[in-house]
Write a protein that holds these residues in place. Structure first.
Motif, PDB file in Angstrom:
ATOM      1  N   ASN A  14      -4.954 -28.211  15.421  1.00 20.76           N
ATOM      2  CA  ASN A  14      -3.732 -28.413  16.208  1.00 20.76           C
ATOM      3  C   ASN A  14      -3.056 -29.754  15.943  1.00 20.76           C
ATOM      4  O   ASN A  14      -1.990 -30.027  16.477  1.00 20.76           O
ATOM      5  CB  ASN A  14      -4.019 -28.244  17.702  1.00 20.76           C
ATOM      6  CG  ASN A  14      -5.041 -29.223  18.242  1.00 20.76           C
ATOM      7  OD1 ASN A  14      -5.410 -30.188  17.570  1.00 20.76           O
ATOM      8  ND2 ASN A  14      -5.511 -28.967  19.454  1.00 20.76           N
ATOM      9  N   GLU A  15      -3.657 -30.589  15.097  1.00 21.82           N
ATOM     10  CA  GLU A  15      -3.023 -31.849  14.704  1.00 21.82           C
ATOM     11  C   GLU A  15      -2.098 -31.681  13.500  1.00 21.82           C
ATOM     12  O   GLU A  15      -1.369 -32.607  13.153  1.00 21.82           O
ATOM     13  CB  GLU A  15      -4.084 -32.895  14.359  1.00 21.82           C
ATOM     14  CG  GLU A  15      -4.959 -33.353  15.500  1.00 21.82           C
ATOM     15  CD  GLU A  15      -5.972 -34.383  15.054  1.00 21.82           C
ATOM     16  OE1 GLU A  15      -5.561 -35.549  14.822  1.00 21.82           O
ATOM     17  OE2 GLU A  15      -7.158 -34.043  14.914  1.00 21.82           O
ATOM     18  N   LEU A  16      -2.129 -30.515  12.865  1.00 26.75           N
ATOM     19  CA  LEU A  16      -1.349 -30.333  11.640  1.00 26.75           C
ATOM     20  C   LEU A  16       0.143 -30.395  11.924  1.00 26.75           C
ATOM     21  O   LEU A  16       0.898 -31.045  11.196  1.00 26.75           O
ATOM     22  CB  LEU A  16      -1.718 -29.008  10.973  1.00 26.75           C
ATOM     23  CG  LEU A  16      -1.207 -28.796   9.550  1.00 26.75           C
ATOM     24  CD1 LEU A  16      -1.866 -29.769   8.587  1.00 26.75           C
ATOM     25  CD2 LEU A  16      -1.450 -27.357   9.094  1.00 26.75           C
ATOM     26  N   GLY A  17       0.605 -29.705  12.963  1.00 28.76           N
ATOM     27  CA  GLY A  17       2.016 -29.737  13.335  1.00 28.76           C
ATOM     28  C   GLY A  17       2.917 -29.038  12.335  1.00 28.76           C
ATOM     29  O   GLY A  17       2.485 -28.168  11.570  1.00 28.76           O
ATOM     30  N   TYR A  18       4.178 -29.409  12.327  1.00 28.57           N
ATOM     31  CA  TYR A  18       5.201 -28.776  11.477  1.00 28.57           C
ATOM     32  C   TYR A  18       4.862 -29.023  10.009  1.00 28.57           C
ATOM     33  O   TYR A  18       4.774 -30.169   9.559  1.00 28.57           O
ATOM     34  CB  TYR A  18       6.577 -29.337  11.815  1.00 28.57           C
ATOM     35  CG  TYR A  18       7.706 -28.633  11.106  1.00 28.57           C
ATOM     36  CD1 TYR A  18       8.516 -27.728  11.776  1.00 28.57           C
ATOM     37  CD2 TYR A  18       7.972 -28.875   9.753  1.00 28.57           C
ATOM     38  CE1 TYR A  18       9.554 -27.078  11.129  1.00 28.57           C
ATOM     39  CE2 TYR A  18       8.999 -28.220   9.094  1.00 28.57           C
ATOM     40  CZ  TYR A  18       9.783 -27.330   9.789  1.00 28.57           C
ATOM     41  OH  TYR A  18      10.805 -26.677   9.140  1.00 28.57           O
ATOM     42  N   THR A  19       4.726 -27.942   9.244  1.00 26.88           N
ATOM     43  CA  THR A  19       4.139 -28.025   7.898  1.00 26.88           C
ATOM     44  C   THR A  19       4.937 -27.265   6.857  1.00 26.88           C
ATOM     45  O   THR A  19       5.308 -26.109   7.057  1.00 26.88           O
ATOM     46  CB  THR A  19       2.701 -27.459   7.927  1.00 26.88           C
ATOM     47  OG1 THR A  19       1.930 -28.165   8.899  1.00 26.88           O
ATOM     48  CG2 THR A  19       2.039 -27.564   6.560  1.00 26.88           C
ATOM     49  N   TYR A  20       5.187 -27.927   5.720  1.00 28.09           N
ATOM     50  CA  TYR A  20       5.615 -27.237   4.507  1.00 28.09           C
ATOM     51  C   TYR A  20       4.348 -26.836   3.748  1.00 28.09           C
ATOM     52  O   TYR A  20       3.486 -27.675   3.489  1.00 28.09           O
ATOM     53  CB  TYR A  20       6.436 -28.152   3.618  1.00 28.09           C
ATOM     54  CG  TYR A  20       7.866 -28.387   4.042  1.00 28.09           C
ATOM     55  CD1 TYR A  20       8.460 -27.708   5.106  1.00 28.09           C
ATOM     56  CD2 TYR A  20       8.656 -29.324   3.353  1.00 28.09           C
ATOM     57  CE1 TYR A  20       9.781 -27.940   5.468  1.00 28.09           C
ATOM     58  CE2 TYR A  20       9.977 -29.558   3.705  1.00 28.09           C
ATOM     59  CZ  TYR A  20      10.531 -28.873   4.764  1.00 28.09           C
ATOM     60  OH  TYR A  20      11.839 -29.114   5.119  1.00 28.09           O
ATOM     61  N   SER A  21       4.262 -25.587   3.338  1.00 33.24           N
ATOM     62  CA  SER A  21       3.005 -25.035   2.838  1.00 33.24           C
ATOM     63  C   SER A  21       2.826 -25.092   1.329  1.00 33.24           C
ATOM     64  O   SER A  21       1.745 -24.763   0.829  1.00 33.24           O
ATOM     65  CB  SER A  21       2.860 -23.583   3.312  1.00 33.24           C
ATOM     66  OG  SER A  21       2.762 -23.538   4.720  1.00 33.24           O
ATOM     67  N   HIS A  22       3.859 -25.503   0.583  1.00 36.36           N
ATOM     68  CA  HIS A  22       3.713 -25.592  -0.880  1.00 36.36           C
ATOM     69  C   HIS A  22       4.778 -26.529  -1.435  1.00 36.36           C
ATOM     70  O   HIS A  22       5.944 -26.152  -1.581  1.00 36.36           O
ATOM     71  CB  HIS A  22       3.856 -24.219  -1.534  1.00 36.36           C
ATOM     72  CG  HIS A  22       3.605 -24.215  -3.011  1.00 36.36           C
ATOM     73  ND1 HIS A  22       2.633 -23.439  -3.603  1.00 36.36           N
ATOM     74  CD2 HIS A  22       4.178 -24.904  -4.024  1.00 36.36           C
ATOM     75  CE1 HIS A  22       2.632 -23.645  -4.909  1.00 36.36           C
ATOM     76  NE2 HIS A  22       3.582 -24.542  -5.191  1.00 36.36           N
ATOM     77  N   GLU A  23       4.376 -27.759  -1.734  1.00 33.93           N
ATOM     78  CA  GLU A  23       5.281 -28.740  -2.336  1.00 33.93           C
ATOM     79  C   GLU A  23       4.561 -29.506  -3.434  1.00 33.93           C
ATOM     80  O   GLU A  23       3.349 -29.359  -3.634  1.00 33.93           O
ATOM     81  CB  GLU A  23       5.800 -29.717  -1.273  1.00 33.93           C
ATOM     82  CG  GLU A  23       6.649 -29.095  -0.174  1.00 33.93           C
ATOM     83  CD  GLU A  23       7.945 -28.482  -0.679  1.00 33.93           C
ATOM     84  OE1 GLU A  23       8.415 -28.861  -1.778  1.00 33.93           O
ATOM     85  OE2 GLU A  23       8.496 -27.603   0.019  1.00 33.93           O
TER      86      GLU A  23
END
Length: 330
Positions: A14-23
């Motif tokens: 739950n610390e990950l937050g808003y995430t781009y999954s492939h950059e």
């Protein structure tokens, strides 16, 4: 016990937050250096940092850096950017695809993987067990002899084809996954060959709920998507903003259709911005701010026009789904 492994530390999901999954953040692929393809070299950490800060200022928390060893990653530079920006950055162990493997290994990499001439030479001549040990070490000890550990394992295949050495790396990554419990990411060239990859993963006993398939919006095919999703895997739509591949309307239409078919929990979104021309602070491209700001506003409008709650879906794509997808499940 479950956790997400970032370059700097393990965190609670739950610390990950808003995430781009492939950059891709900083990378200098030897293959593209040899081809004099400057656009494909993200070679300025300071310019990449400016885009990262814009992403963070708009509410971004985390980025999965999908750069494997054969794509010219700079582990120290990316870890330094994680420290300087405060973003969670997930690193990647494993491999990309075969056409990159003709590149000659640098002396630094030879010290890490052995005295082989090319990546192809290394992968072909090494035993599966030795390659598995290499991938496991990058997850559990550190990438390229650093202390920065990978948070996912990756393999890749070419356009409408899988070479024998690519099959070998799928088996290597599968076995490293079993040893480490690291999530698995699959590179699919132009969105092809996912079903064939799945057959090999099943042979290796991989639970497909631990796998994400990249570049899915390069192959807009609802039947194909359903066949992948039936296995429990994730689809990564990571070509957002790349109109040269498909109009944005086609991507959004397909994503909305999948949500209506009951797959909203299995969709990841990102930009795969691996070119200078995609970054705002290299060459005035859309930048890392585009998805979180402009695309998301459009998606909400289109989702609501289709009778769906656009904001709730965005929370799924960027917060809830990455939190589940990138978790190590011990």
């Amino acid at each position: 016990m479950s956790f997400i492994r970032t370059l700097l530390k393990d965190i609670e999901p739950n610390e990950l937050g808003y995430t781009y999954s492939h950059e891709h953040i900083v990378c200098r692929p030897l293959y593209w250096i040899e081809k004099n393809a400057d656009d494909l070299l993200l070679d300025s950490p300071e310019k990449s940092k400016k885009d990262l800060i814009e992403f963070k200022n708009l509410g971004g928390n985390s980025i999965v850096d999908a750069t494997a060893i054969d794509y010219g990653r700079d582990v120290d530079a990316v870890a330094k950017l994680a420290k300087e920006t405060g973003l969670n950055i997930v690193g990647t162990a494993g491999f990309n695809k075969a056409f990159l493997w003709k590149s000659r290994l640098t002396s630094r990499l030879k010290k890490i993987v052995g005295d082989f001439e090319t990546y192809e030479d290394w992968i072909e001549k090494s035993s599966i067990d030795n390659l598995v040990n290499h991938v496991v070490r990058e997850v559990e000890v550190g990438l390229e002899n650093t202390n920065y550990k990978a948070g996912q394992v990756k393999f890749g295949t070419g356009y409408n084809s899988i070479t024998p050495l690519e099959i070998k790396t799928i088996r290597v990554v599968s076995r490293a996954h079993h040893k480490t419990k690291a999530p698995v990411h699959a590179h699919t060239e132009a969105g092809t060959m996912a079903l064939q990859q799945i057959n090999i993963l099943k042979e290796e006993g991989v639970n497909l709920e631990n796998v994400s398939f990249g570049h899915m919006d390069r192959n807009l095919d609802n039947y194909y998507y359903n066949k992948i999703l039936e296995t429990g895997a994730y689809l990564c739509f990571d070509g957002i903003g790349k109109i040269k591949y498909a109009p944005e309307s086609h991507r959004i239409e397909e994503i909305i259709k999948l949500c209506k078919q009951g797959y909203k929990d299995k969709i990841l979104i990102s930009g795969d911005m691996a070119r200078k021309s995609y970054y705002k602070n290299y060459s005035y491209g859309l930048g890392l701010s585009f998805i979180i700001k402009d695309w998301s506003e459009r998606f909400i409008d289109e989702a609501e026009n289709a009778g769906l709650d656009g904001q709730k879906l965005l929370n799924k794509f960027f917060i809830e789904n990455p939190m589940k997808c990138f978790t190590f499940k011990k």
